[in-house]
Design a protein around this motif. Structure first.
Motif, PDB file in Angstrom:
ATOM      1  N   ILE A 150      -2.186   1.764  10.849  1.00  0.00           N
ATOM      2  CA  ILE A 150      -3.344   2.274  10.118  1.00  0.00           C
ATOM      3  C   ILE A 150      -3.474   1.684   8.722  1.00  0.00           C
ATOM      4  CG2 ILE A 150      -3.332   4.450  11.405  1.00  0.00           C
ATOM      5  CD1 ILE A 150      -2.047   5.790   9.012  1.00  0.00           C
ATOM      6  N   ASN A 151      -2.460   0.966   8.278  1.00  0.00           N
ATOM      7  CA  ASN A 151      -2.466   0.382   6.934  1.00  0.00           C
ATOM      8  C   ASN A 151      -2.272  -1.127   7.046  1.00  0.00           C
ATOM      9  OD1 ASN A 151      -2.119  -0.388   4.271  1.00  0.00           O
ATOM     10  ND2 ASN A 151      -0.304   0.862   3.913  1.00  0.00           N
ATOM     11  N   ARG A 152      -3.354  -1.870   6.891  1.00  0.00           N
ATOM     12  CA  ARG A 152      -3.268  -3.329   7.034  1.00  0.00           C
ATOM     13  C   ARG A 152      -2.401  -3.956   5.942  1.00  0.00           C
ATOM     14  NH1 ARG A 152      -6.545  -5.912   3.480  1.00  0.00           N
ATOM     15  NH2 ARG A 152      -8.177  -4.700   2.442  1.00  0.00           N
ATOM     16  N   LYS A 153      -2.319  -3.325   4.765  1.00  0.00           N
ATOM     17  CA  LYS A 153      -1.470  -3.852   3.690  1.00  0.00           C
ATOM     18  C   LYS A 153       0.000  -3.776   4.070  1.00  0.00           C
ATOM     19  CE  LYS A 153      -4.596  -2.862  -0.182  1.00  0.00           C
ATOM     20  NZ  LYS A 153      -4.747  -2.131  -1.471  1.00  0.00           N
ATOM     21  N   PHE A 154       0.375  -2.692   4.733  1.00  0.00           N
ATOM     22  CA  PHE A 154       1.762  -2.555   5.174  1.00  0.00           C
ATOM     23  C   PHE A 154       2.061  -3.549   6.298  1.00  0.00           C
ATOM     24  CE2 PHE A 154       5.360  -0.216   7.214  1.00  0.00           C
ATOM     25  CZ  PHE A 154       6.209  -0.220   6.114  1.00  0.00           C
ATOM     26  N   ARG A 155       1.094  -3.738   7.197  1.00  0.00           N
ATOM     27  CA  ARG A 155       1.244  -4.740   8.259  1.00  0.00           C
ATOM     28  C   ARG A 155       1.433  -6.128   7.665  1.00  0.00           C
ATOM     29  NH1 ARG A 155       2.990  -4.446  12.884  1.00  0.00           N
ATOM     30  NH2 ARG A 155       4.396  -5.898  11.836  1.00  0.00           N
ATOM     31  N   GLY A 164       0.808  -1.212   0.000  1.00  0.00           N
ATOM     32  CA  GLY A 164       0.000   0.000   0.000  1.00  0.00           C
ATOM     33  C   GLY A 164       0.841   1.262   0.000  1.00  0.00           C
ATOM     34  N   ASP A 165       0.224   2.374   0.339  1.00  0.00           N
ATOM     35  CA  ASP A 165       0.892   3.673   0.245  1.00  0.00           C
ATOM     36  C   ASP A 165       1.371   4.243   1.577  1.00  0.00           C
ATOM     37  OD1 ASP A 165       0.536   3.806  -2.547  1.00  0.00           O
ATOM     38  OD2 ASP A 165      -1.513   4.562  -2.290  1.00  0.00           O
ATOM     39  N   GLU A 166       0.690   3.923   2.660  1.00  0.00           N
ATOM     40  CA  GLU A 166       1.008   4.523   3.955  1.00  0.00           C
ATOM     41  C   GLU A 166       1.922   3.598   4.764  1.00  0.00           C
ATOM     42  OE1 GLU A 166       1.684   6.798   6.852  1.00  0.00           O
ATOM     43  OE2 GLU A 166       0.281   7.586   5.353  1.00  0.00           O
ATOM     44  N   PRO A 167       3.156   4.039   5.076  1.00  0.00           N
ATOM     45  CA  PRO A 167       4.107   3.164   5.778  1.00  0.00           C
ATOM     46  C   PRO A 167       3.897   3.115   7.287  1.00  0.00           C
ATOM     47  CG  PRO A 167       5.174   5.244   5.279  1.00  0.00           C
ATOM     48  CD  PRO A 167       3.788   5.321   4.687  1.00  0.00           C
ATOM     49  N   ASP A 168       2.673   2.832   7.691  1.00  0.00           N
ATOM     50  CA  ASP A 168       2.344   2.751   9.112  1.00  0.00           C
ATOM     51  C   ASP A 168       1.486   1.506   9.328  1.00  0.00           C
ATOM     52  OD1 ASP A 168       1.415   2.946  11.704  1.00  0.00           O
ATOM     53  OD2 ASP A 168       0.964   5.083  11.579  1.00  0.00           O
ATOM     54  N   PRO A 169       2.043   0.472   9.963  1.00  0.00           N
ATOM     55  CA  PRO A 169       1.288  -0.774  10.127  1.00  0.00           C
ATOM     56  C   PRO A 169       0.073  -0.655  11.028  1.00  0.00           C
ATOM     57  CG  PRO A 169       3.327  -0.836  11.396  1.00  0.00           C
ATOM     58  CD  PRO A 169       3.391   0.401  10.543  1.00  0.00           C
TER      59      PRO A 169
END
Length: 268
Positions: free
Chosen positions: A122-127, A115-120
């Motif tokens: 708030i961003n489940r894709k990054f998690r 995803g776009d937001e590098p914060d696990p």
């Protein structure tokens, strides 16, 4: 002739079959590992590969998203289609191939983009991406006198400073954040994997395998990232004879945003 293996995120194998055929005709790798095939298994274009001389075909796909496939000119044996993070999203395939008297285990990976937001938080894709890379710690570079391992694929992380066009500007951009690069390199080293693309290439030299579709002139701007990788167990390093990044493929008709990388081993 050496043993050659290619990796390529093709971004829809059916849509881009003409340029896959071009790669096979012009470079003829012994093994080709594809990612982001975007096709369910029952619709995989086997006939086109067989016509091109690639009779040995294994795939792990789904409709519209993700998917990996490994095709070869020599026999390959299915080892595993592993599900990571308890999600069945077709991101891994491992096979065995005989080369130079060794049984070589070949892992083909498509790591989540994140995803776009590098914060696990708030961003489940990054998690998911961070968890996936952590789970890859359980994939070692197995080797002994008669066996070896290779790991290839779109790993969706550019780990080193000069694996991106601007380290400073991309530190907070997914694919080059410290959260990704630190864990990625720790995972690679813990598994005993050797980064073959950086083996004889200085760390200060730029290396890219991906150029965004968003660039009006990708070649002139040259804002690339090294997202595609070829690793091996240590016992293959003496046989490694180099690799080629086919940058020209980014300019082929209806291209993927990734280009093929072909590694050569003196195993035959």
């Amino acid at each position: 002739m050496p043993f050659t293996i290619a990796t390529w995120n093709i971004n829809s194998v059916r849509l881009r079959m003409p340029i896959v055929e071009r790669l096979l005709k012009e470079h003829a790798p012994d093994v080709l590992c594809l990612q982001e095939t975007k096709v369910p298994d029952e619709l995989f274009p086997e006939k086109a590969f067989r016509k091109a001389g690639y009779e040995h075909i294994l795939f792990h796909g789904q409709k519209g998203y993700h998917g990996v496939a490994t095709v070869a000119r020599r026999p390959i044996e299915l080892v595993e289609k592993r599900r990571f993070c308890e999600i069945d999203d077709s991101r891994h395939l491992s096979v065995r191939v005989q080369a130079g008297g060794k049984s070589v285990l070949v892992h083909n990976f498509y790591v989540p983009a994140g995803g776009d937001e590098p914060d696990p938080e708030i961003n489940r894709k990054f998690r998911h991406k961070l968890d996936f890379v952590y789970e890859m710690n359980s994939v070692p570079a197995s080797e002994d006198e008669l066996s070896a391992s290779i790991l290839v694929g779109d790993l969706n992380i550019a780990p080193l400073e000069h694996d991106v066009w601007s380290h400073k500007q991309l530190l907070n951009v997914v694919s080059h954040t410290p959260a990704e690069t630190t864990n990625f390199e720790a995972m690679r080293k813990a598994g005993g994997w050797v980064d073959l693309m950086r083996l004889n290439v200085p760390a200060e030299q730029k290396l890219y395998t991906w150029w965004s579709y968003r660039a009006k002139d990708w070649e002139a701007s040259n804002r690339g990232r090294r997202l595609d990788h070829i690793w091996s167990s240590a016992n293959l390093v003496p046989s490694f004879k180099g690799y080629e990044i086919l940058q020209e493929a980014r300019g082929w008709e209806k291209p993927s945003d990734h280009v093929p990388v072909i590694a050569r081993f003196d195993l035959d």
